[in-house]
Enzyme design. Structure first.
Site, mmCIF file in Angstrom:
data_model
loop_
_atom_site.group_PDB
_atom_site.id
_atom_site.type_symbol
_atom_site.label_atom_id
_atom_site.label_comp_id
_atom_site.label_asym_id
_atom_site.label_seq_id
_atom_site.Cartn_x
_atom_site.Cartn_y
_atom_site.Cartn_z
ATOM 1 N N GLU A 88 30.057 37.716 42.939
ATOM 2 C CA GLU A 88 31.160 37.282 42.078
ATOM 3 C C GLU A 88 30.827 37.462 40.602
ATOM 4 O O GLU A 88 31.671 37.918 39.818
ATOM 5 C CB GLU A 88 31.493 35.804 42.323
ATOM 6 C CG GLU A 88 31.865 35.478 43.747
ATOM 7 C CD GLU A 88 30.692 34.993 44.584
ATOM 8 O OE1 GLU A 88 30.906 34.074 45.404
ATOM 9 O OE2 GLU A 88 29.573 35.521 44.433
ATOM 10 N N HIS B 201 24.790 37.261 41.831
ATOM 11 C CA HIS B 201 25.739 37.043 42.921
ATOM 12 C C HIS B 201 26.869 38.058 42.801
ATOM 13 O O HIS B 201 27.218 38.492 41.692
ATOM 14 C CB HIS B 201 26.322 35.638 42.849
ATOM 15 C CG HIS B 201 25.361 34.560 43.229
ATOM 16 N ND1 HIS B 201 25.787 33.336 43.693
ATOM 17 C CD2 HIS B 201 24.005 34.504 43.220
ATOM 18 C CE1 HIS B 201 24.745 32.574 43.948
ATOM 19 N NE2 HIS B 201 23.650 33.260 43.661
#
Length: 144
Positions: free
Chosen positions: A48, A46
């Site tokens: 993040e 992901h």
């Protein structure tokens, strides 16, 4: 947030879900990430997570003291957990995620009792642009 949107655009160009993130410390970007789940064939790739990992490498410390993470989309439970683990002091994000959001859309990991850390959160920053990018991506995907 504009740089996070640019990261999201990179993901879209690779036919990845267009989510981008940047980690900022003392006014400089120290971590960048965009979704790479398909490219890396990894459920944890992901935006993040990638930005947090780069920030930790830059600082030489898993505790991201003084770092603000800018992300185009409300974090999922996995990413929210990583932010708590990293002792991230501040998160700024754009669009809500009505399917996996962990800041109140589905669950609120950040408000859970018992954690020894709190993340200051600002939501809705450039939310329209982030949502538009996602909607365009899924519209094109459905056409294919």
């Amino acid at each position: 947030m504009r740089e996070a949107l640019a990261q999201a655009q990179l993901a879209a160009e690779l036919e990845e879900v267009p989510v981008g993130a940047v980690a900022v410390w003392e006014g400089q970007i120290i971590g960048r990430g965009y979704n790479r789940k398909e490219s890396d064939q990894s459920p944890i790739a992901h935006a993040e997570i990638i930005a947090l990992q780069e920030a930790a490498q830059f600082l030489g410390n898993w505790r991201l003291i003084g770092v603000t993470l800018y992300c185009t989309l409300e974090p999922c439970p996995m990413c929210a957990g990583a932010m708590l683990q990293a002792r991230l002091p501040r998160l700024v994000y754009g669009a809500k995620d009505t399917r996996f959001g962990a800041h109140g859309s589905i669950v609120d990991i950040f408000a859970a009792e018992g954690f020894n850390h709190r993340v200051e959160i600002t939501s809705g920053v450039l939310a329209g642009e982030a949502a538009d990018l996602l909607q365009q991506f899924f519209r094109l995907l459905r056409k294919k």
